[in-house]
Design an enzyme around this catalytic site. Structure first.
Site, short mmCIF file in Angstrom:
data_model
loop_
_atom_site.label_atom_id
_atom_site.label_comp_id
_atom_site.label_asym_id
_atom_site.label_seq_id
_atom_site.Cartn_x
_atom_site.Cartn_y
_atom_site.Cartn_z
N GLU A 19 4.84 90.20 104.64
CA GLU A 19 5.01 89.60 103.22
C GLU A 19 4.03 88.61 102.97
O GLU A 19 3.83 87.53 103.84
CB GLU A 19 6.46 88.80 103.04
CG GLU A 19 6.88 89.11 101.73
CD GLU A 19 7.33 90.37 101.33
OE1 GLU A 19 6.21 91.21 100.66
OE2 GLU A 19 8.25 91.10 101.47
N HIS A 20 3.31 88.64 101.75
CA HIS A 20 2.30 87.73 101.42
C HIS A 20 1.08 87.75 102.53
O HIS A 20 0.47 86.63 102.76
CB HIS A 20 2.97 86.38 101.21
CG HIS A 20 3.70 86.03 100.00
ND1 HIS A 20 3.18 85.71 98.81
CD2 HIS A 20 5.03 85.94 99.60
CE1 HIS A 20 3.90 85.74 97.74
NE2 HIS A 20 5.12 85.85 98.32
N GLY A 107 12.17 92.21 87.23
CA GLY A 107 12.08 90.85 87.72
C GLY A 107 12.71 90.73 89.09
O GLY A 107 13.36 89.56 89.41
N GLY A 109 11.92 91.96 92.28
CA GLY A 109 10.86 91.98 93.25
C GLY A 109 10.80 93.20 93.99
O GLY A 109 10.51 93.28 95.21
N LEU A 110 11.23 94.20 93.19
CA LEU A 110 11.05 95.67 93.67
C LEU A 110 10.03 96.48 93.06
O LEU A 110 10.11 97.73 92.92
CB LEU A 110 12.42 96.44 93.40
CG LEU A 110 13.65 95.55 94.19
CD1 LEU A 110 15.10 96.39 93.98
CD2 LEU A 110 13.34 95.70 95.65
N SER A 112 8.99 96.55 89.45
CA SER A 112 8.99 97.34 88.38
C SER A 112 7.71 97.50 87.53
O SER A 112 7.21 98.51 87.32
CB SER A 112 10.06 96.71 87.44
OG SER A 112 9.76 95.39 87.17
N SER A 113 6.78 96.40 87.68
CA SER A 113 5.66 96.42 87.13
C SER A 113 4.61 97.43 87.65
O SER A 113 3.89 98.25 87.09
CB SER A 113 5.00 95.12 86.90
OG SER A 113 4.63 94.54 87.97
N GLU A 145 -2.69 94.69 86.23
CA GLU A 145 -1.71 93.59 86.84
C GLU A 145 -2.60 92.40 86.67
O GLU A 145 -2.26 91.38 86.09
CB GLU A 145 -1.48 93.93 87.90
CG GLU A 145 -0.34 92.70 88.42
CD GLU A 145 1.18 93.25 87.72
OE1 GLU A 145 1.56 94.07 87.42
OE2 GLU A 145 1.64 92.01 87.60
N ASP A 157 1.90 96.60 96.25
CA ASP A 157 2.75 97.44 95.20
C ASP A 157 2.32 98.62 94.80
O ASP A 157 2.94 99.63 94.69
CB ASP A 157 3.25 96.42 94.02
CG ASP A 157 3.92 95.33 95.09
OD1 ASP A 157 4.15 94.90 95.98
OD2 ASP A 157 4.05 94.21 94.04
C1 GLA Z 1 4.08 90.67 95.12
C2 GLA Z 1 2.53 91.20 94.93
C3 GLA Z 1 2.08 91.82 96.55
C4 GLA Z 1 2.48 91.09 97.40
C5 GLA Z 1 3.65 90.59 97.61
C6 GLA Z 1 4.14 89.72 98.63
O1 GLA Z 1 4.97 91.81 95.08
O2 GLA Z 1 2.40 92.34 93.99
O3 GLA Z 1 0.82 92.26 96.19
O4 GLA Z 1 1.39 90.14 97.68
O5 GLA Z 1 4.17 89.98 96.26
O6 GLA Z 1 3.98 90.24 99.84
#
Ligand code: GLA
Length: 371
Positions: A19-20, A107, A109-110, A112-113, A145, A157
């Site tokens: 993540e990140h 919104g 964190g899965l 959707s966009s 995006e 994503d």
């Molecule tokens: C969002 C971003 C991804 C990634 C995550 C964190 O989902 O769209 O590119 O950076 O946060 O891991």
């Protein structure tokens, strides 16, 4: 939907680990979900893309010759950005009617966009009669995006949404875009996604701030190390350079460097079916995202803590950008209902929010059907 010619969907995603780190050139391990954005599509013989939604009253028409002016639109900016950059990449874009139906909670964190962007581009290509490369679709979706939605995101994503495979996680190297598909074999366990229901606020600005902090870290470290991205820095090298970095920047870099190590360990644990180790890595990732990267907040910490305290849960962590959104937890089969009531009871008592739970069903990324 009988009058539409095509049904095109792209998946939401859950990230298992990493993540990140995508925007730092690291590896990530997302899975495409059966929650998706579906576009019903037909060409309309005009120079206009007409958008409508199954769950919104809005109707928006995009003039194909004036897409650049659509950045300020609320829901339609994603579609406009996709059409704009797909066209700019040299593809044919024709007038069409697109009806959207999204089952990825917004919104949360899965992604959707990403599901909306990827399915829109796949729909535009399909109505224009063009075959497409899902990797190119992901790259163009990310541009939309960045430049129409204002989030300076990594590639994870959109890549997962376009290239996911049922039953698998994608081990994606975000620097080279090389990928391996790892079968998600959980033995006697299941993955459960829990939605904190905390409304996302200021996600874009905090996300962009974190990204800028990692860029600062890289710039400083490059004075000493020959590296092109933060993911190439080892934990030992980071420690050796600690004195060069402001304390906050050091903590951000430490998360990235250690999270990258966890991805390798988690992929190995998944391959040998070692769920105890996989779960422990999920917990370690959450701790780091909370203490070092500071993207969890009170709600996600409470939700992950409640899950981690449930005896038949091997591990739990936030997934996605954070600042609200979802956790993913590894739970013993047969304990799903007990897990949900245990977690909901504690989480609601601590925060006042009522969580929602979804089973993680792993699906293909883009699916196209002729109607
Ligand atoms: C969002 C971003 C991804 C990634 C995550 C964190 O989902 O769209 O590119 O950076 O946060 O891991």
């Amino acid at each position: 939907m009988a009058e539409y010619l095509y049904k095109i969907s792209a998946a939401g995603r859950v990230n298992l680990i990493g993540e990140h780190v995508d925007y730092c050139g690291g590896k990530v391990m997302p899975c495409a979900l059966s929650m998706k954005n579906t576009v019903y599509a037909r060409p309309n013989g005009t120079d206009t893309v007409n958008l409508s939604w199954t769950d919104l009253p809005d109707k928006v028409s995009l003039d194909l010759s004036a897409l650049a002016s659509c950045r300020g639109l609320k829901h339609a900016k994603y579609h406009a950005g996709c059409a704009y950059f797909w066209k700019e990449a040299g593809h044919r874009v024709v007038g069409c009617d697109l009806l959207m139906d999204c089952t990825v909670p917004f919104g949360s964190g899965l992604s959707s966009s990403a599901a909306i962007e990827v399915s829109t581009i796949a729909a535009l290509a399909t109505v224009a009669g063009e075959a497409f490369d899902p990797v190119e679709v992901a790259l163009v979706a990310r541009r939309a995006e960045h430049e129409f939605a204002g989030v300076n995101c990594g590639i994870m994503d959109q890549f997962a949404s376009a290239n996911g495979r049922a039953g698998h996680a994608i081990l994606l190297d975000c620097k080279s875009l090389e990928r391996e598909y790892i079968p998600v074999g959980l033995g006697e366990h299941v993955l459960i996604i829990a939605n904190s229901k905390k409304p996302h606020d200021l996600v874009e600005s905090k996300y962009n701030e974190r990204r800028a902090e990692t860029e600062t870290a890289l710039r400083i470290l490059q004075k000493k190390l020959d590296v092109s991205c933060l993911a190439d820095v080892s934990a030992r090298e980071l420690e050796a350079c600690k004195a060069m970095l402001p304390e906050l920047i050091y903590r951000r870099a430490k998360h990235v460097v250690e999270e990258c190590e966890r991805v390798g360990q988690a992929a190995a644990a998944m391959r040998r079916g070692d769920m105890e180790t996989f779960g422990a890595i999920l917990n370690a990732s959450h701790r780091s995202l909370s203490a070092l990267y500071e993207v969890t907040g009170r709600e996600l910490d409470s939700l992950a803590r409640a899950a981690q305290q449930f005896p038949a849960c091997l591990g739990s962590r936030m997934t996605g950008a954070g600042f609200g959104g979802c956790t993913v937890s590894l739970v013993k089969k047969g304990e799903e209902e007990a897990f949900k009531s245990y977690v909901a009871e504690r989480y609601t008592r601590e925060t006042g929010y009522v969580p929602a739970f979804y089973p993680a069903e792993l699906s293909d990324g883009i699916i196209i059907e002729n109607l």
